[in-house]
Design an enzyme around this catalytic site. Structure first.
Site, PDB file in Angstrom:
ATOM      1  N   TRP B 102       9.454  -5.619  26.549  1.00 45.31           N
ATOM      2  CA  TRP B 102       9.502  -7.098  26.883  1.00 45.31           C
ATOM      3  C   TRP B 102      10.738  -7.420  27.353  1.00 45.31           C
ATOM      4  O   TRP B 102      11.227  -8.255  28.157  1.00 45.31           O
ATOM      5  CB  TRP B 102       8.354  -7.003  26.174  1.00 45.31           C
ATOM      6  CG  TRP B 102       6.710  -6.857  26.725  1.00 45.31           C
ATOM      7  CD1 TRP B 102       5.854  -6.238  25.558  1.00 45.31           C
ATOM      8  CD2 TRP B 102       5.896  -7.256  28.292  1.00 45.31           C
ATOM      9  NE1 TRP B 102       4.898  -6.214  26.011  1.00 45.31           N
ATOM     10  CE2 TRP B 102       5.168  -6.314  27.199  1.00 45.31           C
ATOM     11  CE3 TRP B 102       6.007  -7.700  28.550  1.00 45.31           C
ATOM     12  CZ2 TRP B 102       4.123  -6.606  28.162  1.00 45.31           C
ATOM     13  CZ3 TRP B 102       5.666  -7.411  29.761  1.00 45.31           C
ATOM     14  CH2 TRP B 102       3.553  -7.346  29.732  1.00 45.31           C
ATOM     15  N   ASP B 172      10.505 -15.509  24.636  1.00 44.45           N
ATOM     16  CA  ASP B 172       9.213 -14.801  25.466  1.00 44.45           C
ATOM     17  C   ASP B 172       8.294 -14.984  23.835  1.00 44.45           C
ATOM     18  O   ASP B 172       8.729 -14.155  23.223  1.00 44.45           O
ATOM     19  CB  ASP B 172       8.888 -13.648  26.629  1.00 44.45           C
ATOM     20  CG  ASP B 172       8.265 -13.294  26.249  1.00 44.45           C
ATOM     21  OD1 ASP B 172       7.117 -13.725  26.031  1.00 44.45           O
ATOM     22  OD2 ASP B 172       7.579 -12.169  26.901  1.00 44.45           O
ATOM     23  N   LYS B 196      -2.915 -13.519  23.434  1.00 47.89           N
ATOM     24  CA  LYS B 196      -2.270 -13.727  22.433  1.00 47.89           C
ATOM     25  C   LYS B 196      -2.969 -13.930  21.227  1.00 47.89           C
ATOM     26  O   LYS B 196      -3.619 -13.838  20.291  1.00 47.89           O
ATOM     27  CB  LYS B 196      -1.174 -12.729  22.055  1.00 47.89           C
ATOM     28  CG  LYS B 196      -0.947 -11.122  22.502  1.00 47.89           C
ATOM     29  CD  LYS B 196      -0.600 -11.111  23.985  1.00 47.89           C
ATOM     30  CE  LYS B 196       0.810 -10.683  24.732  1.00 47.89           C
ATOM     31  NZ  LYS B 196       0.071  -9.276  24.428  1.00 47.89           N
TER      32      LYS B 196
END
Lengths: 360, 360
Positions: B102, B172, B196
């Site tokens: 990511w 993030d 999430k």
């Protein structure tokens, strides 16, 4: 309260059948032990949901394999930038038709990325009509020609598809998509924010002719690149899975209603009876050129503005909701999208007649 | 099937209490006669839903008035462009830490908009640890320092907040937001895709220090401009209303659990017992430096890869779902976010032990 008749312009009323199914499947989609919103977007189950939704909208709208169908995040406002960033290519200019507030927003955003040529405008008459196409100043070298087939706020709707020659035709169909038959093959690109005729807000359906892909601006955010979205079946990132699922339920419902031809006839009937009532009762009026009155959004004003509050209060009491006009124009507006039953329009007319008799 | 234990990395399991409430309110939110997804985003009802969600996340995360909280459409992947387009300003460069897949995606997208300086990377060791901050090659004139506190795919998590000095720190937090207490005042900007720990996919929560607003690139798409979003309470356009509502329900649920301190303790306990089992059973292993093991995403491999299919099949039969590792790394992965009850982790360990005994 039981289910009301909700005339909101968007987010808008959804078919009760869709909501019932979503409710029943909320905790466990077909024995998977999961809600759809808890599924991996890469799972067999969700991919089936996604592909079925795409196939259903292809069936409903008659979309050939020459077109990609994308389920993107955002809405029409995000597409106002996404369209020029993808389609301007080496051409520095695009043509736009200005028929109301949503056209103007699209034009303002596009101007940030290139030369926008407003080929026609009905601003001079307060957007009460659509300029005759014979006078449009289109350019043969424009990257595309953009128009707004239905202006949600003004209540103005094209009754023809413009002839753009060899220039790709682009349409913001947010408030008219799937409301009546349209020949998709006349278009280069169609986009529609879901929250009127398609599903919940946060999703925008894009139908783009494949030969228009691959021309995106070098600095376009990757998530806005139609080519990337098409290459990844709209799953370059995690898509808005639950919204996509709900949209699929709406497509199934629309098929059950007989598809866009059947719903188009119903929509025409609903609109015709509401406009007829407005035209024949002295308390109410609608300013739009009758030829171009919207079948989806019916604005009307009361002859005496002092009655507005009482009108809205009485409507609320009868579960006729969200009839207040857009803050930019005032008055009233009844949005009567696909999911508004004819009985809802009948109930509105009954109330309007009753109110006029008592207070008009 | 009854409700399963769903270890998907995202979209992920949601609290049953949230889904039950959403189900019960699907056709009629508190006597309004409408589903939340049918409400105007400008209505008093929805504005209350939206404002309550914002206040609840401010309470939960301890967010002061120095920060704007935005509910934007898209997810982390869209923020990978949105962050540099908003924050680079006149500075041409930004610092990024690379700790996994990511991070790499964020870096690749940022490179399209400016000079990206990778100040540290653990790529050399397969992203199994976090580089010690003493060796980071940060620059005092960087527009910001970006890192990924939890790598969802690798299962690697920072156990410290980097010291970025006067340079704004950007994180993030898609897979760690609200999973344990964090001092928000150390950050310039935090973003988190909802799917999430927060809600359904298609929504991204952005927490941005107000002094960082107003520096957006002149060509930024309006819908990506934090200043515009902040000035319009995230309603410049029609927001993803139903996702926002669901997110609000998750925040309420988290408050009911005792907030982030309580859930943080529970998350630590869940992770500790799962890693302890993996470390002590010879069939299973996890490659990550123990200090930096993720509390949210627990990847593990079987000593004999030939057993993978049998392991997953047996897990499915016991309603332990989505344990297959990310396609880019293989093996297994158990994501144990806030909404995964401790009983789910216990059930997983019980099965893993049983499987090891029979097949290991």
């Amino acid at each position: 309260m039981s289910r009301a008749y909700n005339f909101c312009a968007g987010p808008a009323t959804l078919p009760e059948q869709v909501l019932l199914q979503a409710r029943d499947e909320m905790l466990d989609w077909r024995g998977t032990g999961m809600s759809v919103m808890e599924m991996s977007h890469r799972s067999d189950e969700f991919v089936e949901i996604a592909e079925t939704a795409e196939q259903d909208v292809r069936d409903l709208a008659g979309i050939s394999d020459d077109y990609a169908v994308l389920f993107m995040q955002g809405g029409a406002s995000s597409q106002f930038a996404t369209v020029p960033l993808n389609l301007l290519g080496n051409s520095a200019s695009a043509d736009y038709v200005n028929t109301g507030i949503w056209s103007e927003k699209a034009i303002a955003e596009a101007r940030r990325y290139g030369d926008v040529n407003v080929v026609a405008s009905s601003a001079g008459c307060g957007f009460t009509t659509v300029p005759d196409q014979t006078g449009w100043k289109t350019r043969a070298d424009a990257a595309y020609l953009h128009y707004t087939p239905n202006e949600t706020i003004g209540g103005l709707e094209f009754d023809f598809v413009p002839d753009s020659g060899k220039v790709p035709l682009v349409a913001d169909m947010s408030s008219s998509m799937l409301s009546c038959p349209v020949d998709v093959s006349k278009f280069g690109l169609i986009y529609a924010g879901a929250q009127k005729n398609i599903g919940p807000s946060g999703l925008v359906v894009v139908i783009v002719r494949k030969d228009l892909l691959g021309k995106a601006h070098v600095k376009i955010p990757t998530m806005m690149n139609y080519q990337v979205m098409a290459d990844n079946a709209s799953m370059f990132n995690t898509p808005a899975t639950y919204s996509w699922y709900l949209t699929g339920l709406v497509f199934k419902w629309l098929k059950d209603q007989g598809g866009v031809s059947a719903i188009g006839e119903l929509n025409a009937r609903k609109a015709k009876k509401l406009y007829h009532f407005i035209d024949t009762n002295p308390l109410y009026s609608n300013p739009i050129d009758p030829r171009f009155r919207s079948r989806m959004n019916v604005p009307f004003i009361l002859a005496d503005e002092a009655l507005n509050s009482a009108f809205l209060k009485g409507a609320d009491e009868r579960q006729l909701l969200n009839l207040k006009g857009h803050r930019s124009v005032g008055g009233m507006r009844a949005s009567i999208y696909n999911a508004m039953p004819e009985a809802g329009v009948d109930a509105l007319i009954f109330y309007m007649a009753e109110f006029a008799k008592e207070r008009g």
